[in-house]
Scaffold this active site. Structure first.
Site, PDB file in Angstrom:
ATOM      1  N   ILE A 191       8.355   3.073  -7.352  1.00  0.00           N
ATOM      2  CA  ILE A 191       8.932   3.211  -8.698  1.00  0.00           C
ATOM      3  C   ILE A 191       8.758   4.652  -9.191  1.00  0.00           C
ATOM      4  O   ILE A 191       7.677   5.237  -9.055  1.00  0.00           O
ATOM      5  CB  ILE A 191       8.251   2.242  -9.684  1.00  0.00           C
ATOM      6  CG1 ILE A 191       8.476   0.802  -9.209  1.00  0.00           C
ATOM      7  CG2 ILE A 191       8.794   2.423 -11.103  1.00  0.00           C
ATOM      8  CD1 ILE A 191       7.672  -0.235  -9.947  1.00  0.00           C
ATOM      9  N   HIS A 239       8.182   6.295 -12.196  1.00  0.00           N
ATOM     10  CA  HIS A 239       7.761   5.950 -13.559  1.00  0.00           C
ATOM     11  C   HIS A 239       8.136   7.056 -14.529  1.00  0.00           C
ATOM     12  O   HIS A 239       8.115   8.241 -14.184  1.00  0.00           O
ATOM     13  CB  HIS A 239       6.234   5.788 -13.618  1.00  0.00           C
ATOM     14  CG  HIS A 239       5.692   4.689 -12.762  1.00  0.00           C
ATOM     15  ND1 HIS A 239       5.936   3.367 -13.014  1.00  0.00           N
ATOM     16  CD2 HIS A 239       4.900   4.716 -11.664  1.00  0.00           C
ATOM     17  CE1 HIS A 239       5.314   2.618 -12.104  1.00  0.00           C
ATOM     18  NE2 HIS A 239       4.687   3.423 -11.265  1.00  0.00           N
ATOM     19  N   LYS A 295      -1.428  -2.090 -13.462  1.00  0.00           N
ATOM     20  CA  LYS A 295      -0.141  -2.412 -14.081  1.00  0.00           C
ATOM     21  C   LYS A 295       0.242  -3.859 -13.801  1.00  0.00           C
ATOM     22  O   LYS A 295       1.226  -4.355 -14.338  1.00  0.00           O
ATOM     23  CB  LYS A 295       0.936  -1.485 -13.520  1.00  0.00           C
ATOM     24  CG  LYS A 295       0.799  -0.047 -13.954  1.00  0.00           C
ATOM     25  CD  LYS A 295       1.906   0.789 -13.355  1.00  0.00           C
ATOM     26  CE  LYS A 295       1.648   2.282 -13.446  1.00  0.00           C
ATOM     27  NZ  LYS A 295       1.558   2.811 -14.801  1.00  0.00           N
ATOM     28  N   CYS A 298      19.470  -1.010  16.121  1.00  0.00           N
ATOM     29  CA  CYS A 298      18.735  -1.975  15.291  1.00  0.00           C
ATOM     30  C   CYS A 298      19.760  -2.954  14.722  1.00  0.00           C
ATOM     31  O   CYS A 298      20.556  -2.598  13.851  1.00  0.00           O
ATOM     32  CB  CYS A 298      17.988  -1.244  14.178  1.00  0.00           C
ATOM     33  SG  CYS A 298      17.393  -2.307  12.868  1.00  0.00           S
TER      34      CYS A 298
HETATM   35  C1  LIG Z   1      -0.434  -0.068  -4.193  1.00  0.00           C
HETATM   36  C2  LIG Z   1       0.133   1.220  -4.711  1.00  0.00           C
HETATM   37  C3  LIG Z   1       1.261   1.233  -5.536  1.00  0.00           C
HETATM   38  C4  LIG Z   1       1.751   2.429  -6.037  1.00  0.00           C
HETATM   39  N1  LIG Z   1       2.917   2.444  -6.741  1.00  0.00           N
HETATM   40  C5  LIG Z   1       3.421   3.622  -7.169  1.00  0.00           C
HETATM   41  C6  LIG Z   1       4.672   3.670  -7.826  1.00  0.00           C
HETATM   42  O1  LIG Z   1       5.377   2.680  -7.955  1.00  0.00           O
HETATM   43  N2  LIG Z   1       5.090   4.868  -8.316  1.00  0.00           N
HETATM   44  C7  LIG Z   1       4.352   6.005  -8.178  1.00  0.00           C
HETATM   45  O2  LIG Z   1       4.749   7.047  -8.687  1.00  0.00           O
HETATM   46  N3  LIG Z   1       3.190   5.992  -7.497  1.00  0.00           N
HETATM   47  C8  LIG Z   1       2.723   4.836  -6.984  1.00  0.00           C
HETATM   48  N4  LIG Z   1       1.549   4.810  -6.289  1.00  0.00           N
HETATM   49  C9  LIG Z   1       0.783   6.049  -6.161  1.00  0.00           C
HETATM   50  C10 LIG Z   1       1.325   6.986  -5.124  1.00  0.00           C
HETATM   51  O3  LIG Z   1       1.619   6.299  -3.921  1.00  0.00           O
HETATM   52  C11 LIG Z   1       0.285   8.074  -4.881  1.00  0.00           C
HETATM   53  O4  LIG Z   1      -0.148   8.606  -6.106  1.00  0.00           O
HETATM   54  C12 LIG Z   1       0.840   9.198  -4.051  1.00  0.00           C
HETATM   55  O5  LIG Z   1       1.415   8.704  -2.868  1.00  0.00           O
HETATM   56  C13 LIG Z   1      -0.268  10.167  -3.725  1.00  0.00           C
HETATM   57  O6  LIG Z   1       0.260  11.133  -2.877  1.00  0.00           O
HETATM   58  P1  LIG Z   1      -0.707  12.181  -2.181  1.00  0.00           P
HETATM   59  O7  LIG Z   1       0.176  13.116  -1.466  1.00  0.00           O
HETATM   60  O8  LIG Z   1      -1.658  12.715  -3.184  1.00  0.00           O
HETATM   61  O9  LIG Z   1      -1.598  11.316  -1.188  1.00  0.00           O
HETATM   62  P2  LIG Z   1      -1.283  10.777   0.286  1.00  0.00           P
HETATM   63  O10 LIG Z   1       0.058  10.239   0.409  1.00  0.00           O
HETATM   64  O11 LIG Z   1      -2.419   9.876   0.630  1.00  0.00           O
HETATM   65  O12 LIG Z   1      -1.335  12.076   1.165  1.00  0.00           O
HETATM   66  C14 LIG Z   1      -2.536  12.739   1.480  1.00  0.00           C
HETATM   67  C15 LIG Z   1      -2.396  13.226   2.900  1.00  0.00           C
HETATM   68  O13 LIG Z   1      -3.507  14.048   3.231  1.00  0.00           O
HETATM   69  C16 LIG Z   1      -3.796  13.842   4.599  1.00  0.00           C
HETATM   70  N5  LIG Z   1      -5.158  14.294   4.847  1.00  0.00           N
HETATM   71  C17 LIG Z   1      -6.313  13.698   4.461  1.00  0.00           C
HETATM   72  N6  LIG Z   1      -7.362  14.403   4.891  1.00  0.00           N
HETATM   73  C18 LIG Z   1      -6.861  15.466   5.557  1.00  0.00           C
HETATM   74  C19 LIG Z   1      -7.465  16.553   6.247  1.00  0.00           C
HETATM   75  N7  LIG Z   1      -8.790  16.681   6.354  1.00  0.00           N
HETATM   76  N8  LIG Z   1      -6.648  17.480   6.843  1.00  0.00           N
HETATM   77  C20 LIG Z   1      -5.301  17.365   6.780  1.00  0.00           C
HETATM   78  N9  LIG Z   1      -4.681  16.326   6.145  1.00  0.00           N
HETATM   79  C21 LIG Z   1      -5.467  15.410   5.529  1.00  0.00           C
HETATM   80  C22 LIG Z   1      -3.615  12.353   4.768  1.00  0.00           C
HETATM   81  O14 LIG Z   1      -3.429  11.992   6.128  1.00  0.00           O
HETATM   82  C23 LIG Z   1      -2.382  12.090   3.911  1.00  0.00           C
HETATM   83  O15 LIG Z   1      -1.189  12.140   4.641  1.00  0.00           O
HETATM   84  C24 LIG Z   1       1.063   3.633  -5.750  1.00  0.00           C
HETATM   85  C25 LIG Z   1      -0.033   3.626  -4.898  1.00  0.00           C
HETATM   86  C26 LIG Z   1      -0.473   2.441  -4.341  1.00  0.00           C
HETATM   87  C27 LIG Z   1      -1.596   2.465  -3.350  1.00  0.00           C
END
Ligand SMILES: Cc1cc2nc3c(=O)[nH]c(=O)nc-3n(C[C@H](O)[C@H](O)[C@H](O)COP(=O)(O)OP(=O)(O)OC[C@H]3O[C@@H](n4cnc5c(N)ncnc54)[C@H](O)[C@@H]3O)c2cc1C
Length: 467
Positions: A51, A53, A252, A391
């Site tokens: 989503i 938001h 939520k 697919c």
């Molecule tokens: C159940 C659920 C529902 C959600 N619903 C929504 C929604 O509807 N809308 C919304 O906006 N958000 C939603 N979110 C939140 C959203 O998914 C996250 O806030 C967002 O994906 C975070 O992105 P990120 O890049 O910070 O983290 P991540 O996607 O976790 O990326 C971090 C990356 O860092 C890498 N990494 C870690 N350590 C290292 C290292 N030492 N060296 C190199 N790479 C490393 C990892 O492998 C990973 O790929 C939801 C989350 C969840 C779990």
């Protein structure tokens, strides 16, 4: 690995890290991204509700609210530029009692107003007209017209691809295990012993962003995982909007939502845990999802689920996003603690991070030849129009898979193919097409004795036979 000093290296290839990389790729900088897993979008960014938001319920005057506010402005153009599947369907928060109506009136309407998000109370009839499957106990609800759904896989990857086209380097399977502070910059040391020197680094490591902070002696925040379990169904559910319950203080709540790439999503739960690697689904968790969704959309319990999965939110000890230079060394800028709105807030976070980098001395000069729009990389190939369907569930052709393998960030795993083409997402979940996909990957030079499903060490086979 290049020996030359980078201007900025982003650590983490989730939607936050790739969005930051894209933003930085518009400037005259030598930049790179390092991601631990074999592909981008393998962390929280791959397992969420999808989503976009508005931030109607974000705590006002927080960094999160600011990032969401900026993102509301940025999304419409980004969707066009990066060709992200995006459906501006709106959401409705369902009230089934006078108490819930009062919570909406006293809490959510003023909160939305404080954040500058347009919302309105709509009648039971209006809700049921748009969403006939919603419970007939509904007495009315809060329409949040600006909420949308998108394909989170494409969103994440398209940032990375545009950045790559603008000259950014992307290193996959490149986990950072140590950071040395040097006079000229930061030395990032990778799992395989390789080193990258950079003037600045951005910590976008999601669940592991506290561990990255610790590498330079920064203990200012801690991240704990909060699990969300989901069910995906391909049954026809008569809703056209995201159906939200009135939230609890912790989450939520479980929602029922259309999915941008087909089907309907039920979930998620909100379960605090210690283990950052436990993505398991449980009978108890899925039962909570079904019980919650049944209250919004009766009959949810009977839907046949084609997949169950879980994602982990990065819950931060500070209670807000951490977007600032580290106090232990200002050359590391955090984009951490990005909890349950990071997909939505990622364009705004990228702007905030660029400003933080500027504040610690990085000069941002726009490139004259930067691409802001992903070009059409491929003509519809012969195979796409006439050729082989690989697919069957999702009618994905050989040509589509081959195009993915020729893209700026080619996949090396089955999940990588899935997220770029939609193959294996249907009813059979890849049981029929995976062998053919592996064959095509091999034809394109992506071969391995032990092909990976997705994550590091997620081997699909135990090895190759002799015949
Ligand atoms: C159940 C659920 C529902 C959600 N619903 C929504 C929604 O509807 N809308 C919304 O906006 N958000 C939603 N979110 C939140 C959203 O998914 C996250 O806030 C967002 O994906 C975070 O992105 P990120 O890049 O910070 O983290 P991540 O996607 O976790 O990326 C971090 C990356 O860092 C890498 N990494 C870690 N350590 C290292 C290292 N030492 N060296 C190199 N790479 C490393 C990892 O492998 C990973 O790929 C939801 C989350 C969840 C779990």
């Amino acid at each position: 690995m290049a020996d030359k000093m980078k201007d900025v290296v982003v650590i983490g290839g989730g939607v936050v890290g790739t969005s930051i990389l894209r933003k930085l790729s518009y400037y005259d900088l030598d930049i790179a991204l390092v991601e631990k897993q074999p592909d981008v979008c393998e962390g929280s960014s791959k397992a969420n509700s999808g989503i976009v938001h508005t931030g109607f319920d974000a705590p006002p005057n927080t960094v999160e609210a600011e990032a969401l506010k900026r993102s509301r402005e940025l999304w419409p153009q980004l969707v066009e530029d990066l060709k992200i599947p995006f459906i501006p369907c709106g959401a409705v928060m369902i009230a089934t009692s006078e108490e819930e109506k009062e919570i909406i009136e006293k809490k959510y309407i003023p909160n939305a107003e404080a954040n500058g998000v347009e919302v309105s109370w709509i009648s039971r009839e209006e809700i049921l007209e748009m969403n006939p499957a919603v419970t007939d106990k509904v007495i009315g609800g809060l329409l949040i017209e600006g909420e949308s759904i998108c394909d989170p896989f494409t969103a994440t990857r398209s940032h990375a691809e545009l950045a790559a086209l603008n000259g950014a380097e992307i290193y996959l399977g490149a986990g950072v295990v140590n950071i040395e502070k040097c006079s000229e910059g930061l030395k990032l040391i990778l799992e395989d012993g390789k080193e990258i020197m950079t003037r600045y680094a951005v910590n976008a490591a999601g669940l592991y962003s506290d561990q990255i902070a610790r590498l330079i002696g920064d203990e200012s925040f801690t991240i704990t995982p909060r699990k969300g379990q989901f069910l995906l169904t391909e049954e026809r559910v008569e809703i056209s909007q995201v159906i939200l319950p009135v939230p609890t203080p912790k989450s939520k709540g479980t929602l029922v939502s259309p999915v941008a790439f087909g089907g309907f999503l039920l979930g998620p739960t909100a379960e605090d845990q210690e283990d950052k690697t436990d993505f398991s689904t449980t009978e108890e968790g899925l039962e909570k999802v079904l019980a919650g969704c049944e209250k919004l959309v009766p009959g949810s319990r009977e839907y046949e689920s084609i997949r169950q999965f879980a994602g982990l939110r990065a819950v931060c000890s500070t209670g807000d996003y951490v977007i600032r230079p580290s106090e232990a060394d200002k050359r590391l800028v955090h984009a951490a603690g990005i909890r349950s709105t990071g997909l939505s807030a990622s364009p705004g976070i990228a702007e905030l991070v660029a400003e933080q980098l500027q504040s610690v001395g990085l000069e941002l000069i726009e490139k004259e030849d930067a691409l802001y729009e992903t070009p059409n990389l491929f003509d519809d190939s012969e195979e796409d129009q006439t050729g082989e369907i690989v697919c069957l569930c999702r009618s994905i052709t050989r040509g589509e898979i081959e195009n993915a393998l020729k893209s700026p960030l080619p996949p090396t795993t089955i999940d990588g193919i899935k997220r770029r083409t939609g193959a294996t997402l249907g009813d059979c979940q890849g049981n029929c097409c995976i062998p053919k996909i592996l064959e095509i990957m091999e034809e394109h030079g992506v071969s391995s004795d032990r092909p990976l499903k997705g994550l590091q060490k997620s081997y699909l086979t135990v090895g190759r036979g002799n015949n």
